[in-house]
Enzyme design. Sequence first.
Site, PDB file in Angstrom:
ATOM      1  N   HIS A 123       0.838  -1.204   0.000  1.00 15.77           N
ATOM      2  CA  HIS A 123       0.000   0.000   0.000  1.00 15.77           C
ATOM      3  C   HIS A 123       0.879   1.263   0.000  1.00 15.77           C
ATOM      4  O   HIS A 123       0.653   2.189  -0.770  1.00 15.77           O
ATOM      5  CB  HIS A 123      -0.920  -0.039   1.224  1.00 15.77           C
ATOM      6  CG  HIS A 123      -1.782   1.178   1.375  1.00 15.77           C
ATOM      7  ND1 HIS A 123      -3.075   1.235   0.923  1.00 15.77           N
ATOM      8  CD2 HIS A 123      -1.527   2.388   1.914  1.00 15.77           C
ATOM      9  CE1 HIS A 123      -3.577   2.426   1.180  1.00 15.77           C
ATOM     10  NE2 HIS A 123      -2.654   3.153   1.794  1.00 15.77           N
ATOM     11  N   GLU A 124       1.889   1.278   0.854  1.00 17.96           N
ATOM     12  CA  GLU A 124       2.754   2.458   0.946  1.00 17.96           C
ATOM     13  C   GLU A 124       3.576   2.642  -0.334  1.00 17.96           C
ATOM     14  O   GLU A 124       3.733   3.752  -0.832  1.00 17.96           O
ATOM     15  CB  GLU A 124       3.675   2.362   2.177  1.00 17.96           C
ATOM     16  CG  GLU A 124       2.950   2.426   3.514  1.00 17.96           C
ATOM     17  CD  GLU A 124       2.107   3.689   3.685  1.00 17.96           C
ATOM     18  OE1 GLU A 124       2.456   4.733   3.116  1.00 17.96           O
ATOM     19  OE2 GLU A 124       1.075   3.618   4.382  1.00 17.96           O
ATOM     20  N   HIS A 132       1.486   4.268  -2.966  1.00 22.67           N
ATOM     21  CA  HIS A 132       1.374   5.730  -2.834  1.00 22.67           C
ATOM     22  C   HIS A 132       2.554   6.416  -3.528  1.00 22.67           C
ATOM     23  O   HIS A 132       2.393   7.411  -4.237  1.00 22.67           O
ATOM     24  CB  HIS A 132       1.374   6.144  -1.361  1.00 22.67           C
ATOM     25  CG  HIS A 132       0.037   6.070  -0.680  1.00 22.67           C
ATOM     26  ND1 HIS A 132      -1.121   6.568  -1.227  1.00 22.67           N
ATOM     27  CD2 HIS A 132      -0.318   5.573   0.538  1.00 22.67           C
ATOM     28  CE1 HIS A 132      -2.132   6.379  -0.380  1.00 22.67           C
ATOM     29  NE2 HIS A 132      -1.673   5.768   0.699  1.00 22.67           N
ATOM     30  N   GLU A 175      -6.488   6.577  -1.511  1.00 22.03           N
ATOM     31  CA  GLU A 175      -6.417   5.431  -0.594  1.00 22.03           C
ATOM     32  C   GLU A 175      -6.880   4.140  -1.265  1.00 22.03           C
ATOM     33  O   GLU A 175      -6.217   3.111  -1.182  1.00 22.03           O
ATOM     34  CB  GLU A 175      -7.265   5.699   0.658  1.00 22.03           C
ATOM     35  CG  GLU A 175      -6.601   6.602   1.682  1.00 22.03           C
ATOM     36  CD  GLU A 175      -5.224   6.090   2.070  1.00 22.03           C
ATOM     37  OE1 GLU A 175      -5.049   4.872   2.205  1.00 22.03           O
ATOM     38  OE2 GLU A 175      -4.305   6.906   2.195  1.00 22.03           O
TER      39      GLU A 175
HETATM   40 ZN   LIG Z   1      -2.584   5.173   2.443  1.00 22.22          ZN
END
Ligand SMILES: [Zn+2]
Length: 261
Positions: free
Chosen positions: A126-127, A130, A189
Amino acid sequence: MPSIALRAVLFCFLLALAASCAKAPLTQRSQFIVLPESQTVAMGLEAAQQVKETEPLSSDPALTGRVRRVGERIAAQTGRDYEWEFNVIDEDVPNAFALPGGKVFVYRGLLGMTDSDDELAVVIGHEIAHAMARHGAERMSVQLGTALAGEAAGVAIGLESPAMAQVFASAYGMASQVGVILPYSRTQEYEADYIGLILMAQAGYDPGAALVFWRKMMQLDKGSAPPAWLSTHPPSQDRLIELQKDLPVIKGKYYHRNQND
Ligand SMILES: [Zn+2]
């Protein structure tokens, strides 16, 4: 020398032009990004340096080794030639973040909540997503665009406003100070969840761990002191519904357990 108003119009036109070009990886979502990549990578580097000077980095080889192993395997799937770096911050705080340019930090507290490398891959994937999708640059661009639009409006109605350069400098200064840690939007997100699942699956981690992990986080979120990471990553029912929708497709298309093991 064109008037300030004309320069403002030209600048806005350039912003619009830049915005029409950027596309997020894998989702192909149009992005409003006006800051050059070299600039945001440099800002991320600077911020990472500050983090290292102010936060206690773990030197526990078991912890850092685990985060680096999982991180590097997932980062290899991004196709971004960033100088990826993975560090553990030695604090019992459930938090994690990625800076533009690929500097990822995971707190010992969050690391302790992942019961398997698959679950850790959910957080790191997830990071990394981003950073890969330049979400930080996108947030900063929106801030900058808003500040400039405000200035252009001021000029248009004939106000004696500060020089354009000064506004740009202050807006940019604001963006560079807080921009790298601005909260992401809901769209970003969900996009980071989606891209993160694909990256982890490609790296050989079971994306099904995302449901296990987020359900666990949902329980924590109901407690009296929800973890810091959850204030920016609320494990809502909507989030789980999106994950459940995407998982079978992603698993079928990208996940091969034996490819790396
Ligand atoms: Zn996030």
